[in-house]
Design a protein around this motif. Structure first.
Motif, PDB file in Angstrom:
ATOM      1  N   SER A 251      20.809  27.720   4.079  1.00  0.00           N
ATOM      2  CA  SER A 251      20.664  26.977   2.828  1.00  0.00           C
ATOM      3  C   SER A 251      21.074  27.825   1.638  1.00  0.00           C
ATOM      4  O   SER A 251      21.765  27.351   0.722  1.00  0.00           O
ATOM      5  CB  SER A 251      19.219  26.493   2.662  1.00  0.00           C
ATOM      6  OG  SER A 251      18.820  25.664   3.734  1.00  0.00           O
ATOM      7  N   SER A 255      24.117  27.210  -0.982  1.00  0.00           N
ATOM      8  CA  SER A 255      23.854  27.158  -2.409  1.00  0.00           C
ATOM      9  C   SER A 255      24.839  28.035  -3.181  1.00  0.00           C
ATOM     10  O   SER A 255      25.398  27.621  -4.211  1.00  0.00           O
ATOM     11  CB  SER A 255      22.413  27.619  -2.689  1.00  0.00           C
ATOM     12  OG  SER A 255      22.144  27.645  -4.077  1.00  0.00           O
ATOM     13  N   THR A 298      19.900  20.616  -6.751  1.00  0.00           N
ATOM     14  CA  THR A 298      19.043  20.145  -5.658  1.00  0.00           C
ATOM     15  C   THR A 298      18.999  21.163  -4.531  1.00  0.00           C
ATOM     16  O   THR A 298      17.926  21.486  -3.992  1.00  0.00           O
ATOM     17  CB  THR A 298      19.562  18.802  -5.119  1.00  0.00           C
ATOM     18  OG1 THR A 298      19.628  17.859  -6.188  1.00  0.00           O
ATOM     19  CG2 THR A 298      18.644  18.266  -4.036  1.00  0.00           C
ATOM     20  N   THR A 299      20.151  21.683  -4.171  1.00  0.00           N
ATOM     21  CA  THR A 299      20.231  22.667  -3.093  1.00  0.00           C
ATOM     22  C   THR A 299      19.454  23.927  -3.438  1.00  0.00           C
ATOM     23  O   THR A 299      18.681  24.451  -2.620  1.00  0.00           O
ATOM     24  CB  THR A 299      21.698  23.014  -2.810  1.00  0.00           C
ATOM     25  OG1 THR A 299      22.384  21.842  -2.375  1.00  0.00           O
ATOM     26  CG2 THR A 299      21.816  24.089  -1.747  1.00  0.00           C
ATOM     27  N   ARG A 300      19.644  24.423  -4.641  1.00  0.00           N
ATOM     28  CA  ARG A 300      19.001  25.683  -5.019  1.00  0.00           C
ATOM     29  C   ARG A 300      17.478  25.528  -5.080  1.00  0.00           C
ATOM     30  O   ARG A 300      16.732  26.416  -4.615  1.00  0.00           O
ATOM     31  CB  ARG A 300      19.549  26.162  -6.365  1.00  0.00           C
ATOM     32  CG  ARG A 300      19.035  27.548  -6.790  1.00  0.00           C
ATOM     33  CD  ARG A 300      19.788  28.071  -8.005  1.00  0.00           C
ATOM     34  NE  ARG A 300      21.179  28.312  -7.681  1.00  0.00           N
ATOM     35  CZ  ARG A 300      22.196  27.588  -8.167  1.00  0.00           C
ATOM     36  NH1 ARG A 300      21.967  26.582  -8.985  1.00  0.00           N
ATOM     37  NH2 ARG A 300      23.424  27.879  -7.820  1.00  0.00           N
ATOM     38  N   THR A 303      16.077  25.444  -1.577  1.00  0.00           N
ATOM     39  CA  THR A 303      16.196  26.755  -0.936  1.00  0.00           C
ATOM     40  C   THR A 303      15.122  27.708  -1.438  1.00  0.00           C
ATOM     41  O   THR A 303      14.422  28.355  -0.647  1.00  0.00           O
ATOM     42  CB  THR A 303      17.594  27.351  -1.208  1.00  0.00           C
ATOM     43  OG1 THR A 303      18.587  26.494  -0.637  1.00  0.00           O
ATOM     44  CG2 THR A 303      17.725  28.738  -0.603  1.00  0.00           C
ATOM     45  N   ALA A 323      15.918  21.406   3.789  1.00  0.00           N
ATOM     46  CA  ALA A 323      16.776  22.262   2.971  1.00  0.00           C
ATOM     47  C   ALA A 323      18.123  22.491   3.633  1.00  0.00           C
ATOM     48  O   ALA A 323      19.174  22.457   2.983  1.00  0.00           O
ATOM     49  CB  ALA A 323      16.080  23.597   2.698  1.00  0.00           C
ATOM     50  N   VAL A 326      20.270  19.187   3.429  1.00  0.00           N
ATOM     51  CA  VAL A 326      20.736  18.929   2.068  1.00  0.00           C
ATOM     52  C   VAL A 326      21.784  19.967   1.654  1.00  0.00           C
ATOM     53  O   VAL A 326      22.835  19.627   1.104  1.00  0.00           O
ATOM     54  CB  VAL A 326      19.548  18.933   1.084  1.00  0.00           C
ATOM     55  CG1 VAL A 326      20.039  18.885  -0.362  1.00  0.00           C
ATOM     56  CG2 VAL A 326      18.625  17.750   1.359  1.00  0.00           C
ATOM     57  N   ALA A 327      21.501  21.229   1.931  1.00  0.00           N
ATOM     58  CA  ALA A 327      22.395  22.305   1.483  1.00  0.00           C
ATOM     59  C   ALA A 327      23.762  22.232   2.149  1.00  0.00           C
ATOM     60  O   ALA A 327      24.801  22.283   1.473  1.00  0.00           O
ATOM     61  CB  ALA A 327      21.746  23.657   1.765  1.00  0.00           C
ATOM     62  N   THR A 328      23.782  22.114   3.467  1.00  0.00           N
ATOM     63  CA  THR A 328      25.065  22.150   4.166  1.00  0.00           C
ATOM     64  C   THR A 328      25.874  20.867   3.949  1.00  0.00           C
ATOM     65  O   THR A 328      27.099  20.925   3.827  1.00  0.00           O
ATOM     66  CB  THR A 328      24.871  22.410   5.667  1.00  0.00           C
ATOM     67  OG1 THR A 328      24.007  21.405   6.231  1.00  0.00           O
ATOM     68  CG2 THR A 328      24.251  23.774   5.898  1.00  0.00           C
ATOM     69  N   ASN A 330      25.642  18.947   1.241  1.00  0.00           N
ATOM     70  CA  ASN A 330      26.112  19.039  -0.135  1.00  0.00           C
ATOM     71  C   ASN A 330      27.307  19.982  -0.250  1.00  0.00           C
ATOM     72  O   ASN A 330      28.236  19.738  -1.026  1.00  0.00           O
ATOM     73  CB  ASN A 330      24.991  19.528  -1.053  1.00  0.00           C
ATOM     74  CG  ASN A 330      24.025  18.421  -1.442  1.00  0.00           C
ATOM     75  OD1 ASN A 330      24.237  17.243  -1.120  1.00  0.00           O
ATOM     76  ND2 ASN A 330      22.958  18.784  -2.133  1.00  0.00           N
ATOM     77  N   ASN A 331      27.268  21.066   0.497  1.00  0.00           N
ATOM     78  CA  ASN A 331      28.370  22.025   0.473  1.00  0.00           C
ATOM     79  C   ASN A 331      29.682  21.338   0.885  1.00  0.00           C
ATOM     80  O   ASN A 331      30.726  21.516   0.256  1.00  0.00           O
ATOM     81  CB  ASN A 331      28.055  23.185   1.414  1.00  0.00           C
ATOM     82  CG  ASN A 331      28.895  24.425   1.155  1.00  0.00           C
ATOM     83  OD1 ASN A 331      28.731  25.439   1.822  1.00  0.00           O
ATOM     84  ND2 ASN A 331      29.810  24.381   0.201  1.00  0.00           N
TER      85      ASN A 331
END
Length: 383
Positions: A251, A255, A298-300, A303, A323, A326-328, A330-331
């Protein structure tokens, strides 16, 4: 441009971020990243520079020469490294977290004293050998066997998609020591990558070419029983113990890369003119940047939240899975949107945006697919 500092970071955490960004800018400039990626060469010089600066020891106990950093410290460090280059973060994680933390938790004192200082100094690189052709999300289905033979074990089998195995000195290998016991028959070993009967074959992948994945073959590889990590048939619990940390780090890496995508696209868009105006003047572009910023924030937040929960001694299984999803995801979305903002230039190999796109795509697959993460979240909800 750089990562934001308005997240109640401590002074030492700000220093972590600033120090690593400055170091990597010096030893791994953008033109070198492009050259290494095109040549599929490991960023050895940058890796060794991180080791000389003491960063390999960040999460380890002081008694082994580490810095005893917190989970939040590690997340901030990984985020900063991935802001500079996501592949560099993966190179770090393969040794320090995925391989090294299994040594830290499960090895005998003698093996710890042998390997951990070497990891911290940069002399030893690691890889975790888990996935197999018939066992990805279903770890309990691994077939690589370890059979006792006197004071040794004999390992036979195949692993696939193993990050950084081609540059590793030691491998943490998941095996079956009880073939019919499912997850209760898994044992972990640390194996010298130069062992007789061990073959490593690099694979060609869409992205992450500097640290590419590999196939690893074991043909009667002899390993001393003293190199077992933890108890016999206790490998499942050892692997599960590291999952929350792995998801936190993935995550954090996503970010950092999201923020780099925003900054890179913004630099380009601010200079690109169409119909006599910078394209950022047009709502179609400015609202894309707003969406990028929403995903970055949102990602940060997610995390840093799970890092704080881990530092509080909690085991946030659902939260780390959330997390990671959402993080990956979103990336991936941000990299795709970055290409759209840049238009034809974003699709060209001379610009870095295409590399961000290729590198990001593995995020929802590696370290537990998004589908598996959603299953975990549902189970934590009692479903």
């Amino acid at each position: 441009m750089s990562l934001p500092n308005d997240y109640q970071l401590t002074e030492s955490q700000r220093l972590i971020r600033d120090s690593v960004l400055g170091l990597l800018a010096s030893v791994l400039p953008r033109e070198k990243i492009q050259a290494l990626d095109e040549a599929s060469e490991f960023p050895l010089e940058a890796y060794e520079a991180l080791a000389r600066a003491g960063w390999m020891g960040l999460p380890y106990d002081a008694r082994h020469g580490g810095a005893g950093g917190s989970f939040k410290d590690l997340a901030i460090f990984v985020e900063a490294v991935a802001y500079h280059n996501a592949q560099m973060a993966s190179a770090y994680l393969a040794t320090v977290v995925y391989g090294g933390m299994q040594i830290s938790h499960g090895a005998s004192d003698a093996v710890k004293e042998e390997i951990l200082p070497a990891i911290i100094s940069g002399k030893t690189r690691m890889a975790l050998c888990l996935t197999e052709p018939e066992a990805g999300s279903d770890v309990s289905a691994i077939r690589t066997s370890a059979v006792a033979d006197g004071d040794d074990y004999i390992i036979n089998g195949q692993k696939v998609f193993i990050t950084c195995a081609h540059v590793a000195d030691q491998l943490v290998v998941a095996t079956k020591t009880d073939r019919d016991a499912g997850r209760h028959g898994i044992s972990l070993f640390v194996v010298d990558a130069r062992s007789a009967g061990l073959t490593i074959r690099p694979l060609k992948a869409l992205g992450r070419r500097m640290i590419h994945t590999n196939e690893v073959f074991f043909d009667n590889v002899r390993v001393p029983a003293s190199r077992m990590l933890g108890a016999r048939n206790g490998g499942w619990n050892s692997l599960m113990r590291g999952l929350n940390l792995e998801r936190l780090c993935l995550s954090a890496a996503a970010s950092g890369n999201i923020q780099k995508i925003i900054d890179y696209a913004k630099d380009y868009a601010s200079e690109r003119r169409q119909f006599g105006r910078p394209i950022t003047d047009y709502q179609a572009i400015s609202q894309k940047f707003a969406d990028l910023q929403i995903m970055a924030e949102t990602t940060r937040v997610l995390t840093y939240r799970v890092a704080d929960m881990l530092d509080a001694g909690l085991q946030p299984t659902a939260e780390t899975a959330i997390a990671k999803v959402v993080a990956t995801e979103n990336n991936c979305k941000c990299a795709d949107m970055g290409i759209q903002i840049m238009g034809g230039a974003g699709y060209m190999m001379e610009h870095e945006m295409q590399m961000y796109f290729r590198d990001a795509r593995v995020g929802p697959i590696g370290g537990g697919t998004s589908e598996i993460m959603r299953t975990i979240i549902a189970k934590q909800m009692g479903l």
